[in-house]
Design a protein around this motif. Structure first.
Motif, PDB file in Angstrom:
ATOM      1  N   VAL A 138      -6.816   2.243  -3.403  1.00  9.68           N
ATOM      2  CA  VAL A 138      -6.227   1.270  -2.552  1.00  9.68           C
ATOM      3  C   VAL A 138      -7.270   0.435  -1.699  1.00  9.68           C
ATOM      4  O   VAL A 138      -7.108  -0.509  -1.598  1.00  9.68           O
ATOM      5  CB  VAL A 138      -5.253   2.155  -1.556  1.00  9.68           C
ATOM      6  N   GLU A 164       0.883   6.061   5.110  1.00 10.01           N
ATOM      7  CA  GLU A 164       1.362   6.872   4.281  1.00 10.01           C
ATOM      8  C   GLU A 164       2.764   6.500   3.885  1.00 10.01           C
ATOM      9  O   GLU A 164       3.490   5.851   4.909  1.00 10.01           O
ATOM     10  CB  GLU A 164       1.320   8.142   4.777  1.00 10.01           C
ATOM     11  N   LYS A 218       0.748   4.189  -3.044  1.00 11.00           N
ATOM     12  CA  LYS A 218       0.723   5.570  -2.468  1.00 11.00           C
ATOM     13  C   LYS A 218       1.790   6.299  -3.007  1.00 11.00           C
ATOM     14  O   LYS A 218       1.626   7.727  -3.399  1.00 11.00           O
ATOM     15  CB  LYS A 218       0.259   5.633  -1.015  1.00 11.00           C
ATOM     16  N   ILE A 277       0.717  -1.265   0.142  1.00 12.89           N
ATOM     17  CA  ILE A 277      -0.133  -0.086  -0.011  1.00 12.89           C
ATOM     18  C   ILE A 277       0.686   1.337   0.089  1.00 12.89           C
ATOM     19  O   ILE A 277       0.534   2.293  -0.855  1.00 12.89           O
ATOM     20  CB  ILE A 277      -0.886   0.090   1.326  1.00 12.89           C
ATOM     21  N   GLU A 278       2.050   1.404   0.607  1.00 11.36           N
ATOM     22  CA  GLU A 278       2.715   2.490   0.874  1.00 11.36           C
ATOM     23  C   GLU A 278       3.588   2.856  -0.681  1.00 11.36           C
ATOM     24  O   GLU A 278       3.517   3.747  -0.898  1.00 11.36           O
ATOM     25  CB  GLU A 278       3.932   2.199   1.607  1.00 11.36           C
ATOM     26  N   ALA A 303      -1.310   6.288  -6.155  1.00 12.12           N
ATOM     27  CA  ALA A 303      -2.476   5.689  -5.809  1.00 12.12           C
ATOM     28  C   ALA A 303      -3.336   6.661  -4.951  1.00 12.12           C
ATOM     29  O   ALA A 303      -2.968   6.828  -3.751  1.00 12.12           O
ATOM     30  CB  ALA A 303      -2.202   4.398  -5.289  1.00 12.12           C
ATOM     31  N   THR A 304      -4.595   6.700  -5.203  1.00  7.88           N
ATOM     32  CA  THR A 304      -5.515   7.317  -4.126  1.00  7.88           C
ATOM     33  C   THR A 304      -5.920   6.397  -3.214  1.00  7.88           C
ATOM     34  O   THR A 304      -6.021   5.349  -3.407  1.00  7.88           O
ATOM     35  CB  THR A 304      -6.982   7.774  -4.896  1.00  7.88           C
ATOM     36  N   ASN A 305      -6.659   7.069  -2.170  1.00  5.53           N
ATOM     37  CA  ASN A 305      -7.110   6.099  -0.852  1.00  5.53           C
ATOM     38  C   ASN A 305      -8.462   5.124  -1.554  1.00  5.53           C
ATOM     39  O   ASN A 305      -8.471   3.982  -1.035  1.00  5.53           O
ATOM     40  CB  ASN A 305      -7.625   6.961   0.233  1.00  5.53           C
TER      41      ASN A 305
END
Length: 322
Positions: free
Chosen positions: A238, A320, A229, A225-226, A233-235
């Motif tokens: 994700v 983040e 991002k 995920i890190e 990549a936006t929330n």
């Protein structure tokens, strides 16, 4: 004068292109989330079983309660009031009493059974012929059986009618055959509320199970995920596969819960039919119909989505790139 050359600005994709890309992304996330569950069969099976049991328990209890209410509704149609007359009541007095009862609004039929007829019927049905012949006197009273009309079978009306009939002359006792039925209906109302509370509690447990499973998946994919991002990549992008994962949990768990409900009802169908047959009823056990089945699965999907949404909304925003 030399004109400067301008680079053409990139054209913005039209609505159709953006829609196709969005649908493609959703389909990719849908398949990816299902594949992730498939790659972890043991953990997925445990989660689905917990969801299925939590949903199947209140669903089975609701269906059994519906079957009980359906049976009592049929019994409700045969409610009668029996008047036991004083010993020594003459035929003329019985005739006067029947005439008075016939004038009461709400009574559809009146049947009279003399004490001798009652004794004869009891002798034939009980098999105690020789014991009864040894009695010095007939212990059974004469009876009048009243059948209320359908519009007069409300509980409040019947209770008032029983109270009034008890004051009539030559009436020793009044028995309402539906009193036990009203008590049973009151008990089922309490049980229905208890099942509702149990269902709400187990629904919360489904939320916790799905939310915890999604939370563990998020922690296991924290580095992924890190990186996503970090490259933009936006929330929303994700969290999409995690939401679909919650949907798959709900769909598969709901389908498994429906299967458990059908298995339970199939197992108890034969003994239930035998028990109901002892009461000379042709009632058949009610299985969940299409609407109820879809409602169970839809509820499970909703709980799965809600549980995953709560977990994703809390944890994705905290991750983040460092």
């Amino acid at each position: 004068m030399r004109e400067s050359r301008r680079k053409p600005s990139p054209t913005r994709p039209n609505a159709w292109t953006r829609s196709r890309a969005l649908v493609r992304d959703h389909l990719r996330s849908l398949v990816f989330s299902l594949g992730k569950l498939y790659r972890h069969p043991f953990a997925t099976t445990l989660t689905l079983l917990m969801i299925a049991v939590a949903l199947a328990l209140p669903a089975c209890m609701y269906l059994l309660l519906d079957n009980l209410q359906a049976v009592t509704e049929k019994w409700d149609d045969s409610g009668q009031i029996t008047l036991f007359l004083d010993a020594g009541t003459s035929e003329a007095q019985v005739k006067d009493l029947r005439a008075r009862l016939a004038s009461i609004e709400g009574i559809e039929r009146i049947e009279y059974m003399s004490a001798q007829q009652a004794l004869t019927e009891f002798r034939n049905l009980s098999g105690l012929k020789y014991l009864i012949e040894g009695l010095d006197e007939n212990p059974l009273p004469s009876t009048l059986t009243l059948t209320p009309a359908d519009q007069a079978k409300q509980a409040s009306h019947l209770d008032q009618l029983v109270h009034d009939l008890a004051t009539f002359p030559h009436v020793d006792q009044v028995q309402l055959d539906m009193q036990w039925l009203h008590r049973l209906q009151a008990i089922t109302a309490v049980v229905h509320r208890a099942i509702t509370l149990l269902g709400i509690t187990l629904a919360l447990s489904v939320l916790l199970v799905v939310g915890n499973s999604i939370r563990l998946d998020i922690e296991n994919r924290r580095e992924e995920i890190e990186v996503a991002k970090l490259i933009g990549a936006t929330n929303r992008f994700v969290r999409r596969p995690f939401l679909y994962g919650g949907m798959w949990y709900g769909l598969l768990g709901g389908a498994l819960a429906l299967g458990l409900v059908l298995i339970v009802l199939s197992v108890i169908e034969q003994p239930a039919q035998h028990l109901i047959g002892l009461y000379q009823s042709n009632f058949e056990l009610i299985f969940p119909d299409l609407k109820q089945s879809l409602a169970l699965i839809a509820t499970s999907i909703t709980l799965g989505l809600l549980g995953s949404w709560l977990a994703v909304g809390r944890h994705i925003a905290r991750i983040e790139p460092s």
